[in-house]
Design an enzyme around this catalytic site. Structure first.
Site, PDB file in Angstrom:
ATOM      1  N   ASP A  25       0.838  -1.208   0.000  1.00  0.00           N
ATOM      2  CA  ASP A  25       0.000   0.000   0.000  1.00  0.00           C
ATOM      3  C   ASP A  25       0.867   1.249   0.000  1.00  0.00           C
ATOM      4  O   ASP A  25       1.959   1.252   0.575  1.00  0.00           O
ATOM      5  CB  ASP A  25      -0.902  -0.033   1.249  1.00  0.00           C
ATOM      6  N   HIS A  42       2.984   3.070  -8.885  1.00  0.00           N
ATOM      7  CA  HIS A  42       2.812   1.630  -9.131  1.00  0.00           C
ATOM      8  C   HIS A  42       4.063   1.072  -9.815  1.00  0.00           C
ATOM      9  O   HIS A  42       4.532  -0.013  -9.496  1.00  0.00           O
ATOM     10  CB  HIS A  42       1.579   1.377 -10.005  1.00  0.00           C
ATOM     11  N   LEU A 136      11.330 -20.568  -3.714  1.00  0.00           N
ATOM     12  CA  LEU A 136      10.300 -19.659  -3.198  1.00  0.00           C
ATOM     13  C   LEU A 136       9.050 -19.813  -4.040  1.00  0.00           C
ATOM     14  O   LEU A 136       9.117 -19.845  -5.269  1.00  0.00           O
ATOM     15  CB  LEU A 136      10.783 -18.198  -3.286  1.00  0.00           C
TER      16      LEU A 136
HETATM   17  C1  FPP Z   1      -1.821   0.136  -3.447  1.00  0.00           C
HETATM   18  O1  FPP Z   1      -1.410   1.460  -3.525  1.00  0.00           O
HETATM   19  C2  FPP Z   1      -1.231  -0.672  -4.514  1.00  0.00           C
HETATM   20  C3  FPP Z   1      -1.914  -1.206  -5.561  1.00  0.00           C
HETATM   21  C4  FPP Z   1      -3.354  -1.037  -5.760  1.00  0.00           C
HETATM   22  C5  FPP Z   1      -1.251  -1.980  -6.631  1.00  0.00           C
HETATM   23  C6  FPP Z   1      -0.018  -2.730  -6.267  1.00  0.00           C
HETATM   24  C7  FPP Z   1       0.788  -2.913  -7.507  1.00  0.00           C
HETATM   25  C8  FPP Z   1       2.122  -2.868  -7.588  1.00  0.00           C
HETATM   26  C9  FPP Z   1       2.994  -2.770  -6.435  1.00  0.00           C
HETATM   27  C10 FPP Z   1       2.832  -2.913  -8.888  1.00  0.00           C
HETATM   28  C11 FPP Z   1       2.627  -4.115  -9.691  1.00  0.00           C
HETATM   29  C12 FPP Z   1       2.965  -5.352  -8.990  1.00  0.00           C
HETATM   30  C13 FPP Z   1       3.196  -6.503  -9.606  1.00  0.00           C
HETATM   31  C14 FPP Z   1       3.456  -7.732  -8.838  1.00  0.00           C
HETATM   32  C15 FPP Z   1       3.199  -6.580 -11.065  1.00  0.00           C
HETATM   33  P1  FPP Z   1      -2.501   2.597  -3.649  1.00  0.00           P
HETATM   34  O2  FPP Z   1      -2.627   2.955  -5.088  1.00  0.00           O
HETATM   35  O3  FPP Z   1      -3.764   2.189  -2.984  1.00  0.00           O
HETATM   36  O4  FPP Z   1      -1.784   3.740  -2.847  1.00  0.00           O
HETATM   37  P2  FPP Z   1      -2.467   4.925  -2.010  1.00  0.00           P
HETATM   38  O5  FPP Z   1      -3.239   4.278  -0.891  1.00  0.00           O
HETATM   39  O6  FPP Z   1      -1.282   5.713  -1.520  1.00  0.00           O
HETATM   40  O7  FPP Z   1      -3.328   5.698  -2.957  1.00  0.00           O
END
Ligand code: FPP
Length: 248
Positions: A25, A42, A136
């Site tokens: 997050d 992201h 893993l």
């Molecule tokens: C939450 O941050 C994160 C996500 C919704 C997506 C997670 C994706 C990645 C880390 C990249 C891709 C990963 C792989 C394995 C290909 P948020 O957008 O909710 O952040 P915020 O709460 O600060 O708005």
């Protein structure tokens, strides 16, 4: 403390979590702090995914489960959904070979019917290419949420019951768990959430019954293997009782 020192402490303590799950997050906030579009957060998150894989391999964690895209994330603006799907494909094209060389077996779990054709192809590719990895198991949870997983499992059980294949007395934890996406895996020992939020956000609701939680204040794109090691050290200090009492 340096990475090698943290790792040494972990090894001395000896109780390594077999299964670690992470709610990644804070990508949006990371980007906002830098006046960048959310997608940049992201994208940078992929670096943190590599860090956590490397850290898991170093620490001897057997299973790493990452919440990469929730069912609710489909409701985000279309541009962000497309960016996230594009990143998944980018991740596959950039990382598959390395994951394979490192002995990581990748599984993509969730409602995969919702994915577009090219993302489905990428998922099939990484799954096939990394099959048999012994060091893993990496679970990428995509188009996933815990409640839907539970309902889906219940539906399967109901169908089996209706066809006479399952008696009410046979509906127990073991038969139910076999119908979850995580069938055959031990429950997470440790769940980490980054960005300081203390919520489960519909992640692995069945599986976390006795999981230790570690909230890290770092935003996901800045998450490093040291952060993973610190979470493991925190876990090693916990007294896990599973509802019982500690003897001795
Ligand atoms: C939450 O941050 C994160 C996500 C919704 C997506 C997670 C994706 C990645 C880390 C990249 C891709 C990963 C792989 C394995 C290909 P948020 O957008 O909710 O952040 P915020 O709460 O600060 O708005």
């Amino acid at each position: 403390m340096a990475s090698s020192e943290l790792l040494q402490k972990i090894r001395l303590n000896g109780r390594i979590p077999r299964h670690v799950a992470i709610i990644m997050d804070g990508n949006g906030r990371w980007a906002k702090q830098r006046n960048l579009p959310r997608a940049a957060g992201h994208k940078r998150g992929i670096v943190a995914v590599r860090e956590s894989v490397e850290g898991a391999l170093d620490a001897g964690i057997e299973i790493l489960t990452l919440f990469a895209f929730s069912t609710d994330n489909w409701q985000r603006p279309r541009s962000e959904v497309l960016a996230l799907m594009g990143l998944l494909r980018l991740y596959v094209s950039k990382e598959t070979q390395k994951l394979r060389e490192q002995g990581c077996e990748v599984h993509v779990l969730g409602d995969l019917d919702a994915l577009d054709a090219s993302t489905t192809k990428s998922v099939e590719f990484i799954t096939t290419e990394t099959a048999g990895g012994m060091h893993l198991r990496l679970n990428l949870m995509i188009s996933y949420c815990g409640r839907e997983e539970i309902l889906r499992a219940c539906r399967q059980m109901m169908k089996r019951a209706a066809s006479g294949d399952l008696l009410a007395e046979e509906f127990d934890e073991a038969s139910f768990e076999a119908a979850l996406f995580t069938a055959g895996l031990p429950d997470p020992d440790l769940m980490i959430r980054t960005s300081g939020e203390s919520r489960l956000s519909n992640f692995m609701l069945w599986q976390v019954a006795y999981t230790e939680l570690h909230i890290a204040s770092v935003l996901w794109p800045d998450f490093s293997r040291e952060d993973l090691f610190r979470a493991v050290l925190d876990y090693q200090e916990r007294d896990r009782r599973f509802g019982r009492v500690t003897v001795g």
